[in-house]
Design a protein around this motif. Structure first.
Motif, PDB file in Angstrom:
ATOM      1  N   VAL A   1       0.843  -1.202   0.000  1.00 52.98           N
ATOM      2  CA  VAL A   1       0.000   0.000   0.000  1.00 52.98           C
ATOM      3  C   VAL A   1       0.875   1.248   0.000  1.00 52.98           C
ATOM      4  O   VAL A   1       0.601   2.227  -0.703  1.00 52.98           O
ATOM      5  N   SER A   2       1.953   1.223   0.786  1.00 52.64           N
ATOM      6  CA  SER A   2       2.804   2.427   0.846  1.00 52.64           C
ATOM      7  C   SER A   2       3.321   2.775  -0.548  1.00 52.64           C
ATOM      8  O   SER A   2       3.450   3.958  -0.899  1.00 52.64           O
TER       9      SER A   2
ATOM     10  N   SER B   1       0.666   3.637   6.317  1.00 54.92           N
ATOM     11  CA  SER B   1       0.966   3.585   4.878  1.00 54.92           C
ATOM     12  C   SER B   1       0.139   4.599   4.084  1.00 54.92           C
ATOM     13  O   SER B   1       0.499   4.955   2.966  1.00 54.92           O
TER      14      SER B   1
ATOM     15  N   LYS C   1      -4.680  -9.792   2.954  1.00 62.24           N
ATOM     16  CA  LYS C   1      -5.717  -9.829   4.005  1.00 62.24           C
ATOM     17  C   LYS C   1      -6.982 -10.416   3.385  1.00 62.24           C
ATOM     18  O   LYS C   1      -7.058 -11.608   3.130  1.00 62.24           O
TER      19      LYS C   1
ATOM     20  N   GLN D   1      -8.750  -3.078   3.966  1.00 66.17           N
ATOM     21  CA  GLN D   1      -9.529  -3.750   5.012  1.00 66.17           C
ATOM     22  C   GLN D   1     -10.943  -4.082   4.566  1.00 66.17           C
ATOM     23  O   GLN D   1     -11.805  -4.345   5.409  1.00 66.17           O
TER      24      GLN D   1
ATOM     25  N   TYR E   1      -4.040   4.164   9.091  1.00 62.53           N
ATOM     26  CA  TYR E   1      -2.891   3.272   8.984  1.00 62.53           C
ATOM     27  C   TYR E   1      -1.704   4.053   8.392  1.00 62.53           C
ATOM     28  O   TYR E   1      -1.881   4.820   7.443  1.00 62.53           O
TER      29      TYR E   1
ATOM     30  N   ASP F   1      -7.673   3.608   0.298  1.00 62.20           N
ATOM     31  CA  ASP F   1      -7.011   2.371   0.722  1.00 62.20           C
ATOM     32  C   ASP F   1      -8.121   1.368   1.057  1.00 62.20           C
ATOM     33  O   ASP F   1      -8.834   1.530   2.049  1.00 62.20           O
TER      34      ASP F   1
HETATM   35  C1  LIG Z   1      -5.562  -0.209   6.293  1.00 61.33           C
HETATM   36  C2  LIG Z   1      -4.233  -0.828   5.981  1.00 61.33           C
HETATM   37  N1  LIG Z   1      -3.521  -0.370   4.947  1.00 61.33           N
HETATM   38  C3  LIG Z   1      -2.325  -0.900   4.627  1.00 61.33           C
HETATM   39  C4  LIG Z   1      -1.776  -1.936   5.356  1.00 61.33           C
HETATM   40  C5  LIG Z   1      -0.430  -2.492   4.976  1.00 61.33           C
HETATM   41  O1  LIG Z   1       0.352  -1.517   4.329  1.00 61.33           O
HETATM   42  P1  LIG Z   1       1.692  -1.894   3.543  1.00 61.33           P
HETATM   43  O2  LIG Z   1       1.284  -2.728   2.385  1.00 61.33           O
HETATM   44  O3  LIG Z   1       2.218  -0.558   3.122  1.00 61.33           O
HETATM   45  O4  LIG Z   1       2.579  -2.607   4.486  1.00 61.33           O
HETATM   46  C6  LIG Z   1      -2.495  -2.434   6.455  1.00 61.33           C
HETATM   47  C7  LIG Z   1      -1.934  -3.534   7.282  1.00 61.33           C
HETATM   48  O5  LIG Z   1      -2.400  -3.852   8.343  1.00 61.33           O
HETATM   49  C8  LIG Z   1      -3.743  -1.867   6.764  1.00 61.33           C
HETATM   50  O6  LIG Z   1      -4.468  -2.315   7.808  1.00 61.33           O
END
Ligand SMILES: Cc1ncc(COP(=O)(O)O)c(C=O)c1O
Length: 389
Positions: A90-91, A118, A218, A195, A116, A192
């Protein structure tokens, strides 16, 4: 065998049997890491074996499965296949959005309070670099999260960067309303969906985001390290990727002419994707995961999990636990909080009973999936009464 959350339609003999979760383990933490589907494990093993014979990997193999996976993701959000790209996280997807969305001094970026990380740090950097403001939204009084987001958007808002489902407690954001408010003020919308995607129906036509990103590990039931990015068509032509992968340049499937450097990219959102997007090990696993979700359908998964979480909330409330109101929360996961607060070692105490939940902020986050046996509810309630009251 324990009764499980049933699959409708013409289900396999047991949705629980599709997962590799031993009897006795009450795994309620899909919001952290998905329980593993057996067909995903098999695809992973097959991919490892296949790569032992690299002489059998041919030019089309560098593209075909990755494109099929991006298309499967696009189908899940009812988007054109050319708007989809593969990303490692996601980041990464949020950084790609931040690289491309214009922001001027004095403007603001609306985010959810305690979002979150990210979906925060790239915006923080962008705001600091441009003399802009980060507006963190927290609902006051009886206002819903959506009300608070919509109220924060004004004519100086350049970007609205929100989740679809809050990661701590399952609180839902009404994306069509937020999308409409963002468009009315000329702001870009970035979502995002980590979830919710896979366990909630989602159609980008309903809220018209500029960018939407999700992890794959997830609710999309895939392997760690491979996520998905949607980029609206309006950003394709001039879009600046985070990295310049040779795989995403025009004509890259002609390996003999890779150093005939070209300013042109492959069409669509491909340029925004990660380098090494062929991901020979992860892509076959993710393809199996998205196929299984397409067979079950997010609507069906959400309906089944909603019945389970509704019953959980009703049974937990007499013990002093509260959850976001029914119309405010998603059906597939729920955060239970208690005015008494939570003891610091709670996650470990649950785990000692073979019950796996997430402790996030002030919430016990409960995130089942179709593998969850109905008697898991009794085990969870018993644990709540014993160690969390
Ligand atoms: C809402 C959300 N976004 C992103 C992530 C993970 O982000 P990344 O893929 O940047 O590690 C999580 C992980 O728990 C999350 O709950």
């Amino acid at each position: 065998m324990a009764r499980e959350i049933a699959a409708a339609g013409t289900p396999p003999p047991s949705a629980r049997d599709a997962f590799d979760v031993p009897d006795g383990v009450v795994y309620l933490n899909c919001a952290s890491l998905a329980p593993r589907l057996k067909r995903v494990t098999a695809a992973g093993h097959a991919a490892v074996d296949r790569m032992a014979a690299p002489w059998n990997i041919h030019t089309p193999d560098w593209f075909r499965d990755a494109r099929a996976l991006a298309s499967a993701f696009a189908r899940l959000i009812a988007a054109p296949a050319q708007c989809a790209a593969l990303v490692p996280s996601v980041s990464y997807g949020i950084a790609a959005a931040a690289r491309n969305l214009p922001l001027r001094a004095g403007e603001n970026i609306v985010v959810i309070d305690q979002e979150y990380p990210s979906n925060y740090y790239s915006w923080r950097r962008l705001a600091d670099a441009n003399g802009a403001e980060i507006r963190s939204v927290r609902p006051a009084g009886n206002a819903s999260l959506t009300d608070a987001i919509v109220t924060a958007i004004d004519r100086r808002t350049a970007v609205v960067a929100v989740a679809h489902c809050r990661w701590t407690d399952g609180c839902l954001v009404d994306l069509p309303r937020v999308g409409e408010a963002a468009r009315r003020h000329g702001a870009a919308l970035v979502v995002d969906a980590s979830q919710s995607l896979g366990a909630c129906p989602l159609n980008v036509g309903d809220f018209q985001p500029d960018f939407l990103v999700s992890v794959g590990y997830k609710w999309l039931l895939g392997p760690y390290g491979l996520g998905y990015l949607y980029v609206a068509e309006r950003w394709h032509a001039q879009g600046e990727p985070l990295e310049e992968s040779w795989l995403h340049r025009a004509g890259s499937d002609n390996f003999a002419s890779l150093v005939d450097y070209t300013p042109d990219y492959q069409p669509g959102a491909a340029r925004f994707g990660q380098g090494e997007s062929a991901q020979f090990y992860l892509v076959p696993m993710a393809l199996e995961a998205l196929s299984q979700i397409a067979e079950w359908t997010p609507e069906h998964i959400h309906r089944q999990l909603r019945a389970w979480t509704d019953e959980l909330v009703a049974r937990a409330e007499p013990w002093g636990f509260t959850a976001p109101g029914h119309s405010q929360r998603a059906g597939h996961m729920v955060g239970l909080s208690s005015e008494r607060g939570l003891r610091p070692d709670l996650a470990r105490a649950f785990a000692e009973r073979g019950v796996y939940v997430g402790i996030r902020g002030s919430c016990i986050r409960v995130a089942p999936h179709l593998h969850t046996p109905l008697d898991a509810m009794d085990r969870l309630i018993e644990a709540l009464q014993t160690i969390a009251v």
